[in-house]
Design a protein around this motif. Sequence first.
Motif, short mmCIF file in Angstrom:
data_model
loop_
_atom_site.label_atom_id
_atom_site.label_comp_id
_atom_site.label_asym_id
_atom_site.label_seq_id
_atom_site.Cartn_x
_atom_site.Cartn_y
_atom_site.Cartn_z
N LEU A 213 -25.19 101.05 -16.82
CA LEU A 213 -25.10 102.51 -16.90
C LEU A 213 -26.46 103.20 -16.97
O LEU A 213 -26.55 104.41 -16.72
N ALA A 216 -27.77 105.42 -14.09
CA ALA A 216 -27.31 106.78 -13.82
C ALA A 216 -28.46 107.77 -13.76
O ALA A 216 -28.28 108.92 -13.34
N THR A 245 -23.34 106.61 -7.64
CA THR A 245 -22.56 107.42 -8.60
C THR A 245 -21.09 107.01 -8.59
O THR A 245 -20.45 106.90 -9.66
N LEU A 248 -20.77 103.69 -10.47
CA LEU A 248 -20.82 103.86 -11.93
C LEU A 248 -19.50 104.40 -12.46
O LEU A 248 -19.03 103.98 -13.54
N TYR A 251 -17.07 101.55 -12.47
CA TYR A 251 -17.39 100.60 -13.55
C TYR A 251 -16.88 101.11 -14.90
O TYR A 251 -16.24 100.36 -15.65
N ARG A 252 -17.11 102.37 -15.22
CA ARG A 252 -16.70 102.89 -16.51
C ARG A 252 -15.22 103.24 -16.56
O ARG A 252 -14.59 103.18 -17.62
N THR A 371 -30.73 94.68 -13.40
CA THR A 371 -29.39 95.21 -13.67
C THR A 371 -28.37 94.09 -13.70
O THR A 371 -27.53 93.99 -14.62
N CYS A 394 -21.27 96.09 -10.63
CA CYS A 394 -22.65 95.82 -11.03
C CYS A 394 -23.47 95.32 -9.84
O CYS A 394 -24.60 95.78 -9.61
N ILE A 397 -24.06 98.17 -7.38
CA ILE A 397 -25.09 99.10 -7.88
C ILE A 397 -26.48 98.53 -7.67
O ILE A 397 -27.42 99.25 -7.28
#
Length: 438
Positions: A213, A216, A245, A248, A251-252, A371, A394, A397
Amino acid sequence: MYVSLDVHAFTQRSEDCPEVVNVMGLETRPSRNIKRKDKARRLSRFAIIKATLVKGSARGLEQGGIIARGAAIDKKNNMSHSSMAADGSSGGRQERYQSSNSQEERKKAVVVLTIALCVIFFILKTFQPFILDLSRDKDSGSYPFRPTTTIWFSRVILLVFFLIWCYADNEEWSWSEWKRSVPFVVVGLCTVSNVLAIYLTIEYLGSGAYSVLKNANLPFTAVLMVTWAKKHISIVQWTCVAALTLGLMIYRADALVRTNSLSIGYVFLLVGVVASSVEGIVMQQTSTKMTDISFPKQSFYYHLYSFILSTIVMVVWDYDVVFYANYGPFQGWNYLVGVYIICIVPLVVIKHAVAGLASAIVVKLIVSATTVSSFILAVGALNESATVVEILSCMLICVLLVTYQMGGDLTAINLILKNSVPQIQRPTKFQNDKIFKV
């Protein structure tokens, strides 16, 4: 050699009578005795002439021998000089060969040193959030120490380090430079806020989630670069920002669906992301305006203001520990905190060393690669839960970060290989005309 004897001045035959001899302008008819004496005189004169000629030829031969010997000596000297010149040229070729070998060995040493520093930087950057996560209390999940104290002490170490560096370089200080260093106050404030947010984000979300994260900050940095710094960003980079974006959010979203709770750690994460973006922009603008000031002096100003601000934050936020605890600011410290702080100075120095030996793009690529490495280390060593969606997000990203840093073209690769083969430029119209004229 020429021998000139005026015989005709003494004896000269008359053209009318061959028997009449003109001696000193008087014509007479000589007798036999006179003829004999005249013949004897002529023979003696011829003998003298012959002897003189022989003597002159001998002298000429002697001089010729001297000249020949001199020519032989000169030839020998020329041969010796030519041999010495040949030895000198061979020695010069040998020296050039040795210098070329030394340059190649030096280049190989620089390449090996750069690779070694990149590996060390990657390892330290990977283990940095892991060490903080490992230092938390297993039961409560919080730190046994106060994060403000570790931030303050790390600023002290960096401040002393760059101060020693400045004195080692015999840097001169002036009041005008102190005035120009005021923008570093903003950078120091953003640094302290960012580092404190890192501690709190890892405390509430864990090092694995933080490793993903934290990226971001890229969308925020891209927006600030266009609106504030007036920099151009390519279409490929904007595509990477949009895809990152989305990655992310995926992922969350998966983690929020599973836990069905929103932690306060996301607030600290947002504060750290914004502070990190502003810190990068202001640092870049301030450094470009202070190119006449050396790097250690700029770093000293930056860490001086960071130290002052971290001291204020520590005293205001944790005054009870600073003034009333048994060990003061060092209350609750363990060996992991010591390892984390000790690694800060090598991490900063190696970061700038890699940027100087290779380029700044290499540092960004290594940070992007951490990362995945930090996430895998947290999942494997700390047994943090991770689904397939989170793992794939991950990796996606990380790829998007690398693509963004490379800029979508070969310019970034040219920055990495800036010490390699030079670029081949097309000749201009003037150069073409000049070539055709020749």
